[in-house]
Design a protein around this motif. Structure first.
Motif: not given
Lengths: 136, 356
Positions: A27, A29, A31-35, A60-61, A64-65, B192
């Motif tokens: 959980s 942010p 992990g999501y920002l790695k894109r 988007d962020l 998703a989170v 989340q």
């Protein structure tokens, strides 16, 4: 009655599995920002760039989170997580995303978020909460 | 630093203008209103002079009614009231706080008005960016939401491509000592993974509910079986008591045995023995442990199993062939069922058959 116990056991096992999945899943942010493309890193602090506009990155962020709190400044978007502060700022036609732990993020952005997410008594100090309180 | 200077300038303008902060901002705290005006002034300067501001009509049954307004030009005046603001966007809101004794409820609404802009932000854009509804302004933290809604206007206008963006500048120095970040202590995974978490909790709740229902059903089954066993025991005790009462009457049991012996000895069926009449006399009682017509009494023993000279000859029916009812086989030697006493008293389960 044995069938009732069997059904209860199966349903309970599914429930516990779902909760365990929720708890153990990564959980936050990061992990999501790695894109996005990472341009710099300093410990837990990272800076990313993307061609997407700030508003889309922000939407988007947070979709998703989900953050605990957000603040929209004329200069960009701030998202407050338990252990992180994320700032999304314009960068040409795209965006630049700053990911910091809460202490580094607060130190970096306290002129903007100090009155909201910290004890800094700069601008907007009393807007952190409370208010007139005269409502029903 | 430049922001602080602008804020100081805004505060100075308010004070020089002689407008009391409390009178000018009945909804926002005076200091917050000044801070917000400074924030808007900085954005307006960077975005080509677009005016930003707010105007809120407050109706407070417990306090003072009034209008809370401000803009990048200072506190107290909305952009729509400034002739120089040919391009502006402002939040327009209305908040009504009723008294505690009123039948009505608090209410609030807000919208976004603009002038001279081709693609201004809408109220929906503001609600989405801030995460609020117009009705939320009636709440205790309504002033916080108003502040954030107004502060978001320059960013939303820049996102629409209407004006250039304002850049964020990281702090050049560390925050003053003694200032620390605050924030939510709720773990990120709770928000989340909310879907999985809610699903899991619902399933666990359903499981617990099923277990409770199972316990209830098991208890009900046990109670039902216990009640049935108790009824059966009562029947047995009642039958035993009847048998005991009957066994205590002098001459009856011996007479019955005598009848049985006499019949079997002579091979005569339906011989009326001496003693009580068939219907009213003490018929041979059959307890619950006796099953089948063959256990109706001593004379009801099947022929083949009866040893001795009482065994009837070939072709001659026995004194009380079981399962072979004879029309004349009535009286005290007729077959009886365990649950149907023939003493004229109704049994527990067949109350209407005892008189037949």
């Amino acid at each position: 009655v044995k069938r009732v116990w069997l059904i209860a056991g199966v349903v309970g096992l599914l429930g516990v599995t779902a909760i365990a999945f929720a708890v153990l899943r990564p959980s936050g942010p990061a992990g999501y920002l790695k894109r996005y493309q990472q341009v710099s890193a300093d410990g837990d602090s990272r800076v990313y760039t993307t061609g997407l506009p700030p508003r889309q990155v922000y939407d988007d962020l947070r979709r998703a989170v989900p953050p605990a709190q957000t603040f929209t400044d004329p200069g960009g978007y701030f998202l407050r997580y338990r252990n992180n502060i994320v700032a999304v700022t314009p960068d040409g036609s795209g965006s630049r995303v700053f990911l910091d732990d809460d202490r580094r993020g607060y130190a970096r952005w306290y002129p903007y978020v100090g009155g909201y997410w910290g004890t800094y008594s700069g601008t907007g100090e009393s807007v952190r909460g409370g208010g007139p309180g005269a409502g029903k | 630093v430049r922001r602080f200077a602008l804020v100081a300038a805004a505060v100075g303008a308010v004070l020089i203008g002689g407008a009391g902060p409390a009178a000018a901002t009945p909804y926002l705290d005076a200091k917050d209103a000044t801070s917000l005006a400074g924030l808007l002034a900085e954005a307006s300067e960077a975005q080509g002079g677009v005016c930003y501001g707010w105007i809120l009509d407050l109706s407070d049954a417990a306090g003072t009614d009034g209008t809370d307004a401000g803009s990048n030009r200072g506190v107290g005046t909305a952009p729509s009231d400034v002739p120089e603001c040919t391009r502006y966007v402002q939040v327009e809101a209305r908040v009504t706080w009723v008294s505690e004794s009123s039948e009505s409820e608090d209410s609030a609404a807000f919208t976004v008005a603009s002038e001279g802009l081709s693609n201004p932000p809408t109220a929906s854009d503001v609600r989405s960016a801030v995460g609020m509804d117009g009705d939320d302004l009636k709440n205790d933290d309504g002033d916080v939401l108003l502040y954030r809604a107004v502060a978001a206007l320059p960013r939303l206008l820049a996102d629409a491509g209407e004006v250039p963006s304002v850049s964020l500048t990281p702090a050049a120095s560390a925050p003053p000592s003694g200032t620390d970040p605050t924030g939510s202590r709720t773990p990120d995974w709770v928000r989340q993974q909310q879907g999985w978490l809610v699903t899991g909790l619902v399933l666990v709740f359903v499981s617990v509910t099923i277990v409770l229902i199972g316990f209830y059903l098991r208890g009900a089954e046990r109670r039902r079986l216990a009640a049935a066993a108790e009824i059966e025991q009562m029947r047995q005790r009642e039958a035993a008591a009847r048998a005991a009462r009957k066994g205590g009457r002098p001459g009856q049991q011996s007479g019955r045995h005598a009848r049985a012996e006499g019949r079997t000895a002579h091979g005569v069926r339906n011989q009326q023995p001496p003693g009580p009449p068939p219907r009213t006399g003490p018929a041979p009682r059959t307890g619950p442990t006796r099953t089948g017509p063959a256990s109706a009494g001593p004379t009801a023993q099947p022929g083949p199993a009866q040893p001795g000279p009482a065994q009837p000859g070939p072709g001659q029916p026995g004194p009380a062939q079981p399962g072979n009812p004879q029309p004349g086989n009535t009286g005290p030697f007729r077959s009886t069922s365990p649950t149907q006493p023939d003493d004229g008293r109704p049994g527990p389960s067949q109350p209407d058959q005892g008189a037949s």
